[in-house]
Design a protein around this motif. Structure first.
Motif, PDB file in Angstrom:
ATOM      1  N   GLY A   1       0.792  -1.241   0.000  1.00 45.93           N
ATOM      2  CA  GLY A   1       0.000   0.000   0.000  1.00 45.93           C
ATOM      3  C   GLY A   1       0.818   1.282   0.000  1.00 45.93           C
ATOM      4  O   GLY A   1       0.376   2.289  -0.533  1.00 45.93           O
ATOM      5  N   PHE A   2       2.034   1.254   0.545  1.00 43.43           N
ATOM      6  CA  PHE A   2       2.826   2.495   0.553  1.00 43.43           C
ATOM      7  C   PHE A   2       3.690   2.591  -0.700  1.00 43.43           C
ATOM      8  O   PHE A   2       3.706   1.685  -1.533  1.00 43.43           O
ATOM      9  CB  PHE A   2       3.644   2.624   1.843  1.00 43.43           C
ATOM     10  N   GLY A   3       4.375   3.728  -0.838  1.00 45.53           N
ATOM     11  CA  GLY A   3       5.209   3.921  -2.034  1.00 45.53           C
ATOM     12  C   GLY A   3       4.368   4.114  -3.287  1.00 45.53           C
ATOM     13  O   GLY A   3       4.774   3.751  -4.389  1.00 45.53           O
ATOM     14  N   LYS A   4       3.189   4.719  -3.102  1.00 46.84           N
ATOM     15  CA  LYS A   4       2.277   4.924  -4.244  1.00 46.84           C
ATOM     16  C   LYS A   4       2.885   5.882  -5.258  1.00 46.84           C
ATOM     17  O   LYS A   4       3.355   6.963  -4.904  1.00 46.84           O
ATOM     18  CB  LYS A   4       0.962   5.547  -3.755  1.00 46.84           C
ATOM     19  N   CYS A   5       2.873   5.488  -6.513  1.00 44.75           N
ATOM     20  CA  CYS A   5       3.369   6.363  -7.567  1.00 44.75           C
ATOM     21  C   CYS A   5       2.782   5.866  -8.893  1.00 44.75           C
ATOM     22  O   CYS A   5       2.074   4.859  -8.910  1.00 44.75           O
ATOM     23  CB  CYS A   5       4.892   6.327  -7.620  1.00 44.75           C
ATOM     24  N   HIS A   6       3.042   6.581  -9.967  1.00 43.57           N
ATOM     25  CA  HIS A   6       2.656   6.031 -11.268  1.00 43.57           C
ATOM     26  C   HIS A   6       3.729   6.321 -12.311  1.00 43.57           C
ATOM     27  O   HIS A   6       4.507   7.266 -12.179  1.00 43.57           O
ATOM     28  CB  HIS A   6       1.261   6.488 -11.713  1.00 43.57           C
ATOM     29  N   LEU A   7       3.768   5.456 -13.277  1.00 45.46           N
ATOM     30  CA  LEU A   7       4.745   5.570 -14.356  1.00 45.46           C
ATOM     31  C   LEU A   7       4.037   6.247 -15.518  1.00 45.46           C
ATOM     32  O   LEU A   7       2.922   5.843 -15.885  1.00 45.46           O
ATOM     33  CB  LEU A   7       5.196   4.167 -14.756  1.00 45.46           C
ATOM     34  N   MET A   8       4.666   7.281 -16.064  1.00 43.12           N
ATOM     35  CA  MET A   8       3.970   8.039 -17.113  1.00 43.12           C
ATOM     36  C   MET A   8       4.943   8.572 -18.151  1.00 43.12           C
ATOM     37  O   MET A   8       6.155   8.543 -17.978  1.00 43.12           O
ATOM     38  CB  MET A   8       3.148   9.175 -16.497  1.00 43.12           C
ATOM     39  N   MET A   9       4.348   9.080 -19.239  1.00 47.61           N
ATOM     40  CA  MET A   9       5.146   9.749 -20.268  1.00 47.61           C
ATOM     41  C   MET A   9       4.929  11.250 -20.101  1.00 47.61           C
ATOM     42  O   MET A   9       3.793  11.695 -19.894  1.00 47.61           O
ATOM     43  CB  MET A   9       4.669   9.312 -21.651  1.00 47.61           C
ATOM     44  N   ALA A  10       6.000  12.025 -20.182  1.00 49.60           N
ATOM     45  CA  ALA A  10       5.876  13.482 -20.083  1.00 49.60           C
ATOM     46  C   ALA A  10       6.753  14.156 -21.130  1.00 49.60           C
ATOM     47  O   ALA A  10       7.747  13.584 -21.588  1.00 49.60           O
ATOM     48  CB  ALA A  10       6.269  13.954 -18.689  1.00 49.60           C
ATOM     49  N   VAL A  11       6.329  15.373 -21.473  1.00 51.45           N
ATOM     50  CA  VAL A  11       7.094  16.171 -22.448  1.00 51.45           C
ATOM     51  C   VAL A  11       7.205  17.606 -21.917  1.00 51.45           C
ATOM     52  O   VAL A  11       6.466  17.992 -21.010  1.00 51.45           O
ATOM     53  CB  VAL A  11       6.407  16.204 -23.841  1.00 51.45           C
ATOM     54  N   LEU A  12       8.088  18.377 -22.510  1.00 46.16           N
ATOM     55  CA  LEU A  12       8.180  19.793 -22.146  1.00 46.16           C
ATOM     56  C   LEU A  12       6.873  20.476 -22.542  1.00 46.16           C
ATOM     57  O   LEU A  12       6.371  20.263 -23.657  1.00 46.16           O
ATOM     58  CB  LEU A  12       9.349  20.457 -22.884  1.00 46.16           C
ATOM     59  N   LYS A  13       6.335  21.291 -21.641  1.00 47.69           N
ATOM     60  CA  LYS A  13       5.038  21.945 -21.892  1.00 47.69           C
ATOM     61  C   LYS A  13       5.001  22.658 -23.228  1.00 47.69           C
ATOM     62  O   LYS A  13       4.026  22.564 -23.973  1.00 47.69           O
ATOM     63  CB  LYS A  13       4.755  22.968 -20.787  1.00 47.69           C
ATOM     64  N   ASP A  14       6.047  23.388 -23.553  1.00 43.50           N
ATOM     65  CA  ASP A  14       6.012  24.174 -24.794  1.00 43.50           C
ATOM     66  C   ASP A  14       6.347  23.350 -26.049  1.00 43.50           C
ATOM     67  O   ASP A  14       6.408  23.886 -27.148  1.00 43.50           O
ATOM     68  CB  ASP A  14       6.924  25.417 -24.693  1.00 43.50           C
ATOM     69  N   LYS A  15       6.568  22.037 -25.869  1.00 39.16           N
ATOM     70  CA  LYS A  15       6.816  21.182 -27.044  1.00 39.16           C
ATOM     71  C   LYS A  15       5.695  20.155 -27.195  1.00 39.16           C
ATOM     72  O   LYS A  15       5.834  19.156 -27.900  1.00 39.16           O
ATOM     73  CB  LYS A  15       8.149  20.435 -26.881  1.00 39.16           C
ATOM     74  N   LYS A  16       4.568  20.421 -26.498  1.00 38.40           N
ATOM     75  CA  LYS A  16       3.473  19.464 -26.493  1.00 38.40           C
ATOM     76  C   LYS A  16       2.844  19.368 -27.882  1.00 38.40           C
ATOM     77  O   LYS A  16       2.629  20.387 -28.541  1.00 38.40           O
ATOM     78  CB  LYS A  16       2.426  19.932 -25.470  1.00 38.40           C
ATOM     79  N   ARG A  17       2.567  18.129 -28.318  1.00 37.21           N
ATOM     80  CA  ARG A  17       1.941  17.926 -29.626  1.00 37.21           C
ATOM     81  C   ARG A  17       0.470  17.559 -29.439  1.00 37.21           C
ATOM     82  O   ARG A  17       0.033  17.278 -28.315  1.00 37.21           O
ATOM     83  CB  ARG A  17       2.667  16.819 -30.390  1.00 37.21           C
ATOM     84  N   ALA A  18      -0.280  17.542 -30.541  1.00 39.37           N
ATOM     85  CA  ALA A  18      -1.733  17.362 -30.451  1.00 39.37           C
ATOM     86  C   ALA A  18      -2.150  16.009 -29.876  1.00 39.37           C
ATOM     87  O   ALA A  18      -3.075  15.932 -29.067  1.00 39.37           O
ATOM     88  CB  ALA A  18      -2.358  17.578 -31.827  1.00 39.37           C
ATOM     89  N   SER A  19      -1.469  14.932 -30.264  1.00 38.02           N
ATOM     90  CA  SER A  19      -1.887  13.632 -29.741  1.00 38.02           C
ATOM     91  C   SER A  19      -0.668  12.748 -29.484  1.00 38.02           C
ATOM     92  O   SER A  19       0.439  13.019 -29.982  1.00 38.02           O
ATOM     93  CB  SER A  19      -2.833  12.940 -30.735  1.00 38.02           C
ATOM     94  N   LEU A  20      -0.907  11.665 -28.734  1.00 32.95           N
ATOM     95  CA  LEU A  20       0.181  10.738 -28.386  1.00 32.95           C
ATOM     96  C   LEU A  20       0.878  10.212 -29.642  1.00 32.95           C
ATOM     97  O   LEU A  20       2.115  10.144 -29.715  1.00 32.95           O
ATOM     98  CB  LEU A  20      -0.397   9.573 -27.558  1.00 32.95           C
ATOM     99  N   LEU A  21       0.084   9.860 -30.647  1.00 35.77           N
ATOM    100  CA  LEU A  21       0.650   9.276 -31.873  1.00 35.77           C
ATOM    101  C   LEU A  21       1.618  10.222 -32.586  1.00 35.77           C
ATOM    102  O   LEU A  21       2.489   9.788 -33.342  1.00 35.77           O
ATOM    103  CB  LEU A  21      -0.472   8.863 -32.826  1.00 35.77           C
ATOM    104  N   ASP A  22       1.470  11.513 -32.304  1.00 31.64           N
ATOM    105  CA  ASP A  22       2.367  12.499 -32.929  1.00 31.64           C
ATOM    106  C   ASP A  22       3.812  12.371 -32.440  1.00 31.64           C
ATOM    107  O   ASP A  22       4.701  13.025 -32.968  1.00 31.64           O
ATOM    108  CB  ASP A  22       1.872  13.924 -32.668  1.00 31.64           C
ATOM    109  N   TYR A  23       4.019  11.561 -31.394  1.00 30.69           N
ATOM    110  CA  TYR A  23       5.385  11.356 -30.894  1.00 30.69           C
ATOM    111  C   TYR A  23       6.046  10.119 -31.485  1.00 30.69           C
ATOM    112  O   TYR A  23       7.157   9.767 -31.088  1.00 30.69           O
ATOM    113  CB  TYR A  23       5.385  11.260 -29.361  1.00 30.69           C
ATOM    114  N   SER A  24       5.356   9.449 -32.410  1.00 30.86           N
ATOM    115  CA  SER A  24       5.936   8.256 -33.038  1.00 30.86           C
ATOM    116  C   SER A  24       7.303   8.587 -33.623  1.00 30.86           C
ATOM    117  O   SER A  24       7.508   9.684 -34.166  1.00 30.86           O
ATOM    118  CB  SER A  24       5.032   7.750 -34.173  1.00 30.86           C
TER     119      SER A  24
END
Ligand code: PRP
Length: 212
Positions: A91-114
């Motif tokens: 129960g402890f050590g709660k976290c999540h694994l995610m993908m992140a990008v620089l805010k000002d380099k954000k693209r329209a959709s996930l697939l755009d990072y292919s």
């Protein structure tokens, strides 16, 4: 004489939480602290040996039976691909694994990072995730401070752990996809679990009283 139970504990965020939990059921040893230069700390009377390892190595010690049990994050177990027996979600050590990008380099959709570069400490989980999205990526394995990747232009994105979100915020990064949730797990070597069943099983029963 009764055989020892060897317990692998990871350095870092989970260490104190793990020793605090074991202390509640009376499993401890003199000198058991993260700063110790001694890597094996023994309690002769209780027939316990604690070993302190790098986070990513806990599943390896347990899979090979060098440690009978261990505490480690679900994310690290998944990345390791090691065959260990998960006894309890702590129960402890709660976290999540995610993908992140620089805010000002954000693209329209996930697939755009292919076909872009992703820096990560978790290349196996990342690859499984992007494969499931039908995306080909270039993986750059780093061992820490993953957030530096996009900041200095080494990569376009990161796949990393988020706990409080502070590191993302302080580095102008934004989460764009959640990959998996994780908590700390109590794991056991499959053979040890059978050979030392009585002690390990009663330990699990005791620990359950303190796990929410
Ligand atoms: C982890 C992770 C992030 C940070 C996230 O790093 O890689 O950098 O914690 O936590 P937060 O959301 O609470 O800010 P860790 O401290 O384990 O060190 P590392 O960067 O060397 O891997």
């Amino acid at each position: 004489m009764e055989p020892y139970i060897t317990i692998a504990l990871p350095k870092g965020k989970l260490f104190k939480l793990s020793t605090d939990l074991f202390e509640k059921i009376g499993w401890t040893a003199e000198g058991l602290n993260e700063k110790s230069r001694k890597l094996v700390i023994t309690n002769e009377e209780q027939r316990l040996k604690f070993i302190i390892t790098k986070t990513a190595d806990v599943p390896t010690y347990v899979e090979y039976g060098a440690a009978d049990i261990g505490i480690i994050g679900k994310d690290v177990i998944a990345e390791s691909g090691k065959d260990v027996y998960e006894l309890l979600d702590l129960g402890f050590g709660k976290c999540h694994l995610m993908m992140a990008v620089l805010k000002d380099k954000k693209r329209a959709s996930l697939l755009d990072y292919s076909n872009t570069r992703v820096a990560t400490k978790f290349p196996h989980i990342a690859e499984q995730f992007f494969d499931s999205q039908g995306m080909q990526m270039e993986y750059i394995k780093l061992n820490g401070s993953i957030e530096l990747g996009p900041i200095i232009g080494l990569s376009d994105s990161i796949v990393d752990i988020v706990e409080t979100g502070t590191t993302l915020r302080e580095n102008n990064l934004e989460e764009i996809a959640c990959i998996m949730n994780a908590t700390a797990r109590l794991i056991a070597n499959r053979v040890s679990f059978k050979l030392k069943f009585d002690r390990i099983n009663s330990m699990v029963t005791e620990l359950k009283k303190f796990v929410s």
